[in-house]
Structure formats: structure tokens, C-alpha cells
Design an enzyme around this catalytic site. Structure first.
Site, short mmCIF file in Angstrom:
data_model
loop_
_atom_site.label_atom_id
_atom_site.label_comp_id
_atom_site.label_asym_id
_atom_site.label_seq_id
_atom_site.Cartn_x
_atom_site.Cartn_y
_atom_site.Cartn_z
N GLU A 173 0.81 -1.22 0.00
CA GLU A 173 0.00 0.00 0.00
C GLU A 173 0.85 1.28 0.00
O GLU A 173 0.74 2.12 0.91
CB GLU A 173 -0.97 -0.02 1.18
CG GLU A 173 -1.93 -1.20 1.12
CD GLU A 173 -2.92 -1.27 2.27
OE1 GLU A 173 -2.90 -0.36 3.14
OE2 GLU A 173 -3.70 -2.23 2.32
N ASN A 214 1.91 -4.45 -3.49
CA ASN A 214 0.51 -4.81 -3.26
C ASN A 214 -0.27 -3.56 -2.85
O ASN A 214 0.19 -2.77 -2.01
CB ASN A 214 0.47 -5.85 -2.12
CG ASN A 214 -0.88 -6.50 -1.93
OD1 ASN A 214 -1.44 -7.05 -2.88
ND2 ASN A 214 -1.40 -6.47 -0.71
N HIS A 250 -10.57 -5.62 -2.17
CA HIS A 250 -11.59 -5.58 -1.11
C HIS A 250 -12.76 -4.77 -1.67
O HIS A 250 -12.80 -3.55 -1.55
CB HIS A 250 -11.02 -4.92 0.15
CG HIS A 250 -9.92 -5.69 0.79
ND1 HIS A 250 -10.11 -6.94 1.31
CD2 HIS A 250 -8.61 -5.38 1.00
CE1 HIS A 250 -8.97 -7.38 1.83
NE2 HIS A 250 -8.05 -6.47 1.64
N GLU A 278 -6.30 -10.36 -2.11
CA GLU A 278 -7.04 -10.23 -0.85
C GLU A 278 -8.55 -10.09 -1.10
O GLU A 278 -9.23 -9.28 -0.47
CB GLU A 278 -6.54 -9.02 -0.04
CG GLU A 278 -5.06 -9.04 0.26
CD GLU A 278 -4.58 -7.85 1.09
OE1 GLU A 278 -5.42 -7.26 1.82
OE2 GLU A 278 -3.39 -7.51 1.02
N ASP A 280 -12.38 -10.03 -1.17
CA ASP A 280 -13.66 -10.23 -0.50
C ASP A 280 -14.63 -9.19 -1.03
O ASP A 280 -14.22 -8.16 -1.57
CB ASP A 280 -13.56 -10.20 1.04
CG ASP A 280 -12.78 -9.01 1.58
OD1 ASP A 280 -12.86 -7.91 1.01
OD2 ASP A 280 -12.09 -9.17 2.60
#
Length: 359
Positions: A173, A214, A250, A278, A280
């Protein structure tokens, strides 16, 4: 005769009441058991590999990995999950809580599980502005000292797992949404070259591990995605090691970027691989049939995009079950973001994953 009629009427009325209470009214939006369940019997990692991907995987964490046998048994099925990521066990506050004092117990447990089941292991993460111990974030280190501290951390952690990790989220990030570099202790003290130095230390520590940057909100066109393209292009032009871009993904229900596949292609055109790291897809609670159907569609959309891009190597869900999801404690009133529910049963989202890999 009158008594029989009254009794029959009472029985019929009781049956009607029971049925009415037990079953939701059509169109009420109440989730039925049938609507909650996945219908596919396909195995997600098997299908992913048949589609040419390295894996379909899941993040996991301690202590529930050690405390929930049913959860662990499902996670250990390498026909379902071909890859594991540590949610927190390899972050800086977990691995070096005191300067020079390294602890790897929880990370080692996840690696051992992956090795026992023939699963690929991703490392997450070594340099990030969050989840730092105060001795780093509040230290007041000067430039040279912090460089040394950062290089030692990267070298020690990645070196500890040398040969056991397929790829590392080395830098996590680094960007703000407007494409500028995020303010953190590394950027403020070292400057933009902290990214170069971290990647170089990682390559020296394990020459065979793939090195990733990432981030989130880079899945569709925008300033942040453009900044990532520019950064990776610049790194490669200067010979700084970089092998992949991680798309955290996300997502919010119904808000999958329409340019997801195109953005993956823009990244891979730089000569790096991409992975959905990651995934979801959270909804505003409570669940309804309609929300579950949209979630199924959204999971299919994301996985289909990866399937269509040759250098998208795999998809990782950020926990496979709602039982241990990070979402409810982070986003008030939202949750049920994962493809298995709190009872460790597959949801319709699982059908979307299977369809995505089969597209």
C-alpha cells in the site's frame, strides 16, 4: 360430526400457521437454506489449475487456525485451496516486536501447514506504514538508521523463509488514492527510494521468490492505478527487481470496476505478473437472496477477469469464511463478504468462483 369438523379445521389451521412461519413469503427477501447454498460440487483449486492458474487460495491466521479443527480441515484441502497467505503473522509488529528480536512461531505454523498439504505459500508483508511496532513508527530514526533497520528487517524475515515462499508482498500500500506516495515513516524519513531499497534487500535475501508491490483501489482505471503503472515501469527501467503487482480487491457489492480486466492487462504489459491477493466482496447486512445473487455475480466477474488474463497467476480470498472475516469489525453494518458462511458452508459466491474459472 360437528366435533370432527371443528377438529379438522383446527388441524388444518395449525398446519397452515406452521408452514407460514417456517417458510418465507415469496419476494420477502428472506434468505432460504436453498438460496444460501452453493450448488457446484467442483473443487475451486482444481478448477483454477485446469484454467491455467497456479492456484485458488485463502488467507488464514492464528489463533483460530489452531483452535478450529473443522476450519483447519477445510483449509487443508488442496483441491479447494492451493495457496495460503498469512493475514497478520508475518507483518512487522508480529515478526520484530522489539528491535532485533524476531519471532516466527505463527508464521512458521502457516508455512508448515501449507507444506504438509502441498500448497503454495505467499508472504505478506515486509514494508508497510501500518501495523508497525512503536519502536519503528515513533522512533525518530534518521535516514541512515532507518534504512539499516528496514533492510535488516526485510533481509531477516525473507531470509528466514528462503526457499519456502513463492512470492512476497514486499512493499504494501505505497499510494494514496490520488496517486501520490502515502505518508509513512519510510517515505517521510527515507523518501521514495525506500521502495527500491526494500525490493533490493528482498531479492538478495531470496533470489527465487517473486517480489510484489501490493495495493487496493488499483483494480480499475484511475490516478492510483496510473501511479502503479508509472512506478513499476520506472523500477524496471532502472533494473530494480519487481515481478508482480498485487490487487487487493476488497470490493463493495455491485461495485466491481468495469475496467478490471483491462487494468490487469495494462499491468501485465509492463512485463510483470498480477494476482488478486485479498479478495472479499462485502454487503450491507442483513443478507437477502438478492444480495447473495449479486455477490455470486461479482465473484464470477473478478475471477473471470483473472482467467482471461494469461499473466494473472491466481486468486486469493482474504479468509474463505465469514466466521473469521475482518470486515464486520472494520466496516460498521457490513459483512458476509466471503464465499463460505459463518457455519463453514459454501455460499452462492462459491458458484460464482467456479463459473469464473470455467469461463
Amino acid at each position: 360430526m360437528k366435533s370432527f369438523v371443528v377438529q379438522s379445521t383446527f388441524v388444518s389451521l395449525l398446519a397452515w400457521i406452521t408452514l407460514t412461519v417456517a417458510l418465507p413469503q415469496v419476494g420477502s427477501g428472506t434468505v432460504t437454506a436453498k438460496a444460501r447454498a452453493a450448488t457446484s460440487t467442483a473443487r475451486s483449486n482444481t478448477v483454477a489449475q485446469a484454467a491455467g492458474k497456479l492456484y485458488f487460495g485463502s488467507a488464514t491466521d492464528n489463533p483460530f487456525l489452531n483452535e478450529d479443527a473443522t476450519y483447519k480441515a477445510i483449509l487443508s484441502d488442496n483441491t479447494l485451496f492451493g495457496q495460503l497467505s498469512p493475514e497478520n503473522a508475518m507483518k512487522w509488529d508480529a515478526t520484530e516486536p522489539e528491535q532485533g528480536v524476531f519471532t516466527f512461531t505463527n508464521g512458521d505454523a502457516i508455512v508448515a501447514l501449507a507444506q504438509a498439504n502441498g500448497q503454495i505459500m505467499r508472504g505478506h508483508n515486509t514494508v508497510w506504514g501500518s501495523q508497525l511496532p512503536s519502536w519503528v513508527s515513533d522512533s525518530g530514526f534518521d535516514n541512515a538508521t532507518l534504512i539499516s533497520v528496514m533492510q535488516n528487517h526485510v533481509s531477516t524475515v525473507i531470509g528466514h523463509y528462503k526457499g519456502q515462499i513463492d512470492g512476497w508482498d514486499v512493499v504494501n500500500e505505497p499510494f494514496n488514492d490520488d496517486g501520490t506516495l502515502a505518508s509513512n515513516v519510510f517515505f517521510e524519513t527515507i523518501g521514495p527510494t525506500y521502495i527500491d531499497l526494500a525490493l533490493q534487500a528482498a531479492r538478495a535475501a531470496d533470489p527465487n521468490a517473486k517480489l510484489y508491490i501490493n495495493d487496493f483501489n488499483i483494480e480499475g482505471e484511475g490516478a492510483k492505478a496510473t501511479a502503479m503503472v508509472n512506478l513499476v515501469s520506472d523500477l524496471k527501467s532502472r533494473g530494480i527487481p519487481i515481478d508482480g503487482i498485487g490487487l487487493e480487491s476488497h470490493f463493495i457489492l455491485g461495485e466491481i470496476p468495469t475496467t478490471l480486466q483491462a487494468q490487469m492487462e495494462a499491468f501485465t504489459a509492463l512485463g510483470v505478473e498480477v494476482a488478486v491477493t485479498e479478495l472479499d466482496i462485502r454487503m450491507t447486512l442483513p443478507e437477502t437472496d438478492a444480495l447473495l445473487a449479486q455477490q455470486q455475480t461479482d465473484y464470477q466477474t473478478v475471477v473471470s477477469a483473472c482467467t482471461a488474463v494469461a499473466d494473472c497467476v491466481g486468486v486469493t480470498v482474504w479468509e474463505y469464511t465469514d466466521k473469521y472475516s475482518w470486515v464486520p469489525s472494520t466496516f460498521a453494518g457490513q459483512g458476509d463478504a466471503d464465499p463460505w458462511d459463518e457455519n463453514l458452508e459454501m455460499k452462492p459466491a462459491y458458484d460464482g468462483i467456479i463459473a469464473g474459472f470455467s469461463s
